[in-house]
Each structure stands twice: as structure tokens, then as C-alpha cells.
Design a protein around this motif. Structure first.
Motif, PDB file in Angstrom:
ATOM      1  N   ASP A 162       0.709  -1.184   0.051  1.00 49.94           N
ATOM      2  CA  ASP A 162      -0.065   0.146   0.287  1.00 49.94           C
ATOM      3  C   ASP A 162       0.843   1.203   0.241  1.00 49.94           C
ATOM      4  OD1 ASP A 162      -2.143   1.655   0.077  1.00 49.94           O
ATOM      5  OD2 ASP A 162      -2.726   1.142   2.137  1.00 49.94           O
ATOM      6  N   VAL A 163       0.476   2.250  -0.466  1.00 50.96           N
ATOM      7  CA  VAL A 163       1.144   3.555  -0.595  1.00 50.96           C
ATOM      8  C   VAL A 163       0.305   4.807   0.148  1.00 50.96           C
ATOM      9  CG1 VAL A 163       2.215   5.014  -2.000  1.00 50.96           C
ATOM     10  CG2 VAL A 163       2.281   2.927  -2.369  1.00 50.96           C
ATOM     11  N   VAL A 164       1.189   5.557   0.969  1.00 54.43           N
ATOM     12  CA  VAL A 164       0.472   6.651   1.487  1.00 54.43           C
ATOM     13  C   VAL A 164       1.379   7.951   1.391  1.00 54.43           C
ATOM     14  CG1 VAL A 164      -0.867   5.377   3.087  1.00 54.43           C
ATOM     15  CG2 VAL A 164       1.243   6.366   3.688  1.00 54.43           C
ATOM     16  N   ARG A 165       0.917   9.089   1.057  1.00 53.33           N
ATOM     17  CA  ARG A 165       1.697  10.369   1.165  1.00 53.33           C
ATOM     18  C   ARG A 165       1.712  10.742   2.447  1.00 53.33           C
ATOM     19  NH1 ARG A 165       1.851  15.711   1.287  1.00 53.33           N
ATOM     20  NH2 ARG A 165       3.189  16.514   0.041  1.00 53.33           N
ATOM     21  N   LEU A 166       3.066  10.977   2.887  1.00 53.41           N
ATOM     22  CA  LEU A 166       3.475  11.305   4.234  1.00 53.41           C
ATOM     23  C   LEU A 166       4.533  12.589   4.273  1.00 53.41           C
ATOM     24  CD1 LEU A 166       3.469  11.029   7.509  1.00 53.41           C
ATOM     25  CD2 LEU A 166       5.087   9.456   7.195  1.00 53.41           C
ATOM     26  N   ASP A 167       4.396  13.418   4.820  1.00 50.14           N
ATOM     27  CA  ASP A 167       5.318  14.483   5.049  1.00 50.14           C
ATOM     28  C   ASP A 167       5.540  14.892   6.429  1.00 50.14           C
ATOM     29  OD1 ASP A 167       6.784  16.836   4.873  1.00 50.14           O
ATOM     30  OD2 ASP A 167       5.586  18.068   3.770  1.00 50.14           O
ATOM     31  N   LEU A 168       6.746  14.262   6.799  1.00 51.79           N
ATOM     32  CA  LEU A 168       6.892  14.353   8.161  1.00 51.79           C
ATOM     33  C   LEU A 168       7.185  15.844   8.866  1.00 51.79           C
ATOM     34  CD1 LEU A 168       9.221  11.222   8.320  1.00 51.79           C
ATOM     35  CD2 LEU A 168       7.390  11.386   9.639  1.00 51.79           C
ATOM     36  N   THR A 169       7.399  16.770   7.880  1.00 53.22           N
ATOM     37  CA  THR A 169       7.803  18.174   8.373  1.00 53.22           C
ATOM     38  C   THR A 169       6.172  18.754   8.483  1.00 53.22           C
ATOM     39  OG1 THR A 169       7.717  19.172   6.140  1.00 53.22           O
ATOM     40  CG2 THR A 169       9.821  18.329   7.011  1.00 53.22           C
ATOM     41  N   ASP A 170       4.934  18.161   8.146  1.00 58.55           N
ATOM     42  CA  ASP A 170       3.873  18.887   8.183  1.00 58.55           C
ATOM     43  C   ASP A 170       3.010  17.811   9.236  1.00 58.55           C
ATOM     44  OD1 ASP A 170       1.028  19.323   7.997  1.00 58.55           O
ATOM     45  OD2 ASP A 170       1.116  19.519   5.806  1.00 58.55           O
ATOM     46  N   LEU A 171       2.900  18.497  10.528  1.00 58.67           N
ATOM     47  CA  LEU A 171       2.295  17.643  11.568  1.00 58.67           C
ATOM     48  C   LEU A 171       0.940  17.177  11.291  1.00 58.67           C
ATOM     49  CD1 LEU A 171       4.065  19.492  14.795  1.00 58.67           C
ATOM     50  CD2 LEU A 171       4.876  17.403  13.313  1.00 58.67           C
ATOM     51  N   ASP A 172      -0.002  18.135  10.325  1.00 55.35           N
ATOM     52  CA  ASP A 172      -1.316  17.716   9.953  1.00 55.35           C
ATOM     53  C   ASP A 172      -1.159  16.487   9.139  1.00 55.35           C
ATOM     54  OD1 ASP A 172      -2.405  19.846  11.122  1.00 55.35           O
ATOM     55  OD2 ASP A 172      -2.449  20.997   9.743  1.00 55.35           O
ATOM     56  N   LEU A 200       5.524  20.768  21.650  1.00 55.25           N
ATOM     57  CA  LEU A 200       5.479  21.427  20.351  1.00 55.25           C
ATOM     58  C   LEU A 200       4.444  20.752  19.254  1.00 55.25           C
ATOM     59  CD1 LEU A 200       9.285  21.288  19.925  1.00 55.25           C
ATOM     60  CD2 LEU A 200       7.739  23.393  19.862  1.00 55.25           C
ATOM     61  N   THR A 201       4.239  19.287  19.606  1.00 53.23           N
ATOM     62  CA  THR A 201       3.314  18.619  18.519  1.00 53.23           C
ATOM     63  C   THR A 201       1.784  19.261  18.913  1.00 53.23           C
ATOM     64  OG1 THR A 201       3.474  16.668  19.903  1.00 53.23           O
ATOM     65  CG2 THR A 201       4.655  16.783  17.946  1.00 53.23           C
ATOM     66  N   ALA A 202       1.643  19.452  20.312  1.00 54.16           N
ATOM     67  CA  ALA A 202       0.200  19.892  20.757  1.00 54.16           C
ATOM     68  C   ALA A 202       0.059  21.330  20.201  1.00 54.16           C
ATOM     69  CB  ALA A 202       0.132  19.775  22.103  1.00 54.16           C
ATOM     70  N   ALA A 203       1.147  21.980  20.193  1.00 56.90           N
ATOM     71  CA  ALA A 203       1.159  23.509  19.724  1.00 56.90           C
ATOM     72  C   ALA A 203       0.717  23.782  18.333  1.00 56.90           C
ATOM     73  CB  ALA A 203       2.315  24.209  20.224  1.00 56.90           C
ATOM     74  N   HIS A 204       1.572  22.828  17.630  1.00 55.46           N
ATOM     75  CA  HIS A 204       1.248  22.876  16.029  1.00 55.46           C
ATOM     76  C   HIS A 204       0.093  22.164  15.550  1.00 55.46           C
ATOM     77  CE1 HIS A 204       4.722  25.272  15.339  1.00 55.46           C
ATOM     78  NE2 HIS A 204       5.374  24.734  16.109  1.00 55.46           N
ATOM     79  N   ARG A 205      -1.093  22.618  15.841  1.00 57.36           N
ATOM     80  CA  ARG A 205      -2.436  21.688  15.364  1.00 57.36           C
ATOM     81  C   ARG A 205      -3.130  22.700  14.234  1.00 57.36           C
ATOM     82  NH1 ARG A 205      -4.560  17.158  17.463  1.00 57.36           N
ATOM     83  NH2 ARG A 205      -3.652  16.406  19.212  1.00 57.36           N
TER      84      ARG A 205
END
Length: 305
Positions: free
Chosen positions: A69-79, A300-305
Motif C-alpha cells: 500500500d502507499v500513503v503520502r506522508l510529509d513528516l515536516t507537516d504535522l497535519d 511542540l506537537t500539541a502547539a502545532h495543530r
């Protein structure tokens, strides 16, 4: 040195599902291929979706029965990270293996759209969020199957060069040094593993950090001649370290060994190298630093929502 196919010789992963980040090429591509060849369902996650599809097609050409399976994942974009985690929870009945493989090395100072330093964001924070978001799925899968799930995070012996500066991890107040930024991001990979394993306690999930060894991949695409000279200086105490790189199959072998070796159930939280239990630098396994990094990452991850 063992290769991926040698490590997985006789191993049947049918019925198990693995997610590999950075699976378009290099170590991630070889890890995905090897796990799929052993019967696992493999989800290739990468920022470049078309390249991930191309890699999946290449794997199928080698192993026609591969379940991919393939998914698009950008680790720099937390969304993007949260979206992928939610997608897996809906599309997959379980997840047995999370291979945090993607990374970036020695880029010039770059900040993401949300102001995060690129090596910190890619190598650590994105994988931190992906791991915490997927922990419920990993735990539920392991509880249902009776087979421990695993989180494997690729570090590097480069972590030994510089400790983490938690007061300024993103070079806001100090001059940016790409070598320090990379080394501390790789130390963060080990520290995250240490704290994750502490938090997991007796849960049926094991966490491991992996040093793949020196291997020529696209990870070095930002490096100049001066950078290679500095790398030689940093490794001068280990003669031959840069002169004898591993093949791709040898470098990815420790990742698939970490994912499948039953003896590692007795070594949860370990740092692995050359398909063996190793020892990380003392600053990368300090429990207080590991706890503080975890708390900072959670904020940091909570703040960047």
C-alpha cells in the motif's frame, strides 16, 4: 556482514503489517522490499507519492505476490502525520511494525512552514508524532495477535558527536551548524526510544533504535567536499569507517533484524548495530534528558495543530 535476505531467510511475516517511512529509495526502499518478500503487508509512506508508487511497482516486479500500500506522508507537516495515522486506523485492521526510517542529513539552514528546523522536524518531531499517534493501533494489534509489536527508529553513530541542547534544539539563539543539528537529531532518535520504552512498561510493544552503518544513499545529497572532510575529522578515531561502506542490503539488515528477531523481546529499548545489541553514547540514553525531550516534543506537537 549479513544482508536483509539473509536475516529474513526462513522468516514468514504473512499476516503482519509494517509501515516504512521514507520508502521511495535507499534504506527505506530496501527495508520495504525485504519485508514484503518475507510475506508482510507493507505500507510505503513517503512525501513523494509518485516515487512511492514507482517503488511499489518495482517491488512487485521482483515479488509478484507482494502485498503493498502507499500513503503520502510529509513528516515536516504535522497535519500530514496525523492524517496518515488516522488513515491507517481506518484502512488497516492492525499494525505490527513501525519503521521510522526517513531522514535528512546536513542541509543548509531550512525552516518548515511552521518555523521548525528541518533536521529536527524530519528526523525527530515528525516521527515522534507518528509514533505516539500509532501507539494505540500497535498495542491493540499486539494484544489481539499475541505477537509483540515493534517501533524501530533509525538513528546513527553520528549521535555520539554532539549531545542534545534542549535549551535551543532548533538553533534559534545559536548559530546553525548542520553537523550539530544532524547529530543531535540522531541522539533524539535514541532518547525517544529510551523514554518510549519506559512509558510502554509491560505493554506488548518494543522500541528499538538502529544504527545502519555507513552506506552510500541519497541521504548525502546535500554534502560538499568540505562536509566530507569534516566527516572524516569526526570519524578519525575509527580508522576505515568511511573507507568501507556497506551495501544497501547490508545497511538495511539491522532494520529488518530489529523488526523480526525474537531474541530482541529480551532487549526492549536497545540500541542496535550490525544485527546485534550495541551501546549508544551516554548522553543519548540519559533518562532525565529522554524525559525532558519527550515533554518538549509533546508540547511542540500539541502547539502545532
Amino acid at each position: 556482514m549479513r544482508t536483509t535476505d539473509e536475516v529474513l531467510d526462513g522468516v514468514d511475516l504473512t499476516g503482519r503489517t509494517a509501515l516504512v517511512t521514507g520508502a521511495t529509495s535507499g534504506l527505506g526502499g530496501e527495508t520495504a522490499r525485504a519485508l514484503a518478500a518475507a510475506g508482510a503487508t507493507v505500507v510505503l509512506a513517503a512525501r513523494d507519492f509518485e516515487a512511492a508508487v514507482s517503488r511499489a511497482c518495482r517491488i512487485r516486479s521482483l515479488h509478484p505476490k507482494a502485498d503493498l500500500d502507499v500513503v503520502r506522508l510529509d513528516l515536516t507537516d504535522l497535519d500530514s502525520v496525523r492524517t496518515v495515522a488516522g488513515l491507517l486506523a481506518v484502512r488497516r485492521s492492525g499494525l505490527d511494525l513501525l519503521i521510522n526510517n526517513a531522514g535528512v542529513m546536513y542541509p543548509p539552514l531550512t525552516r518548515t512552514a511552521r518555523g521548525l528546523e528541518l533536521q529536527f522536524a524530519t528526523n525527530h518531531l515528525g516521527h515522534f508524532l507518528l509514533t505516539t499517534e500509532l501507539l494505540p493501533l500497535l498495542t491493540a494489534t499486539a494484544t489481539r495477535t499475541g505477537i509483540p509489536a515493534r517501533v524501530i527508529t533509525l538513528s546513527s553513530d553520528a549521535h555520539r558527536a554532539y549531545p542534545v541542547d534542549l535549551a535551543d534544539p532548533q538553533f534559534v539563539h545559536r548559530p546553525y551548524d548542520k553537523f550539530i543539528a544532524y547529530a543531535q537529531s540522531k541522539a533524539m532518535n535514541v532518547l525517544m526510544t529510551v523514554e518510549l520504552q519506559r512509558l510502554l512498561g509491560d505493554a506488548p510493544v518494543g522500541a528499538y533504535a538502529v544504527h545502519p552503518g555507513i552506506c552510500v544513499t541519497g541521504l548525502a545529497r546535500f554534502m560538499s567536499r568540505d562536509d566530507f572532510a569534516r566527516m572524516r575529522q569526526l570519524t578519525v578515531r575509527i580508522p576505515g569507517r568511511l573507507a568501507n561502506p556497506k551495501s544497501l542490503e547490508q545497511a538495511a539488515a539491522t532494520s529488518v533484524w530489529a523488526a523480526t528477531a525474537t531474541e530482541l523481546d529480551r532487549h526492549r529499548g536497545a540500541y542496535l548495530a550490525d544485527c546485534a545489541v550495541g551501546r549508544a553514547g551516554s548522553h543519548a540514553v540519559d533518562p532525565d534528558t529522554a524525559y525532558e525531550l519527550w515533554e518538549l516534543s509533546a508540547r511542540l506537537t500539541a502547539a502545532h495543530r
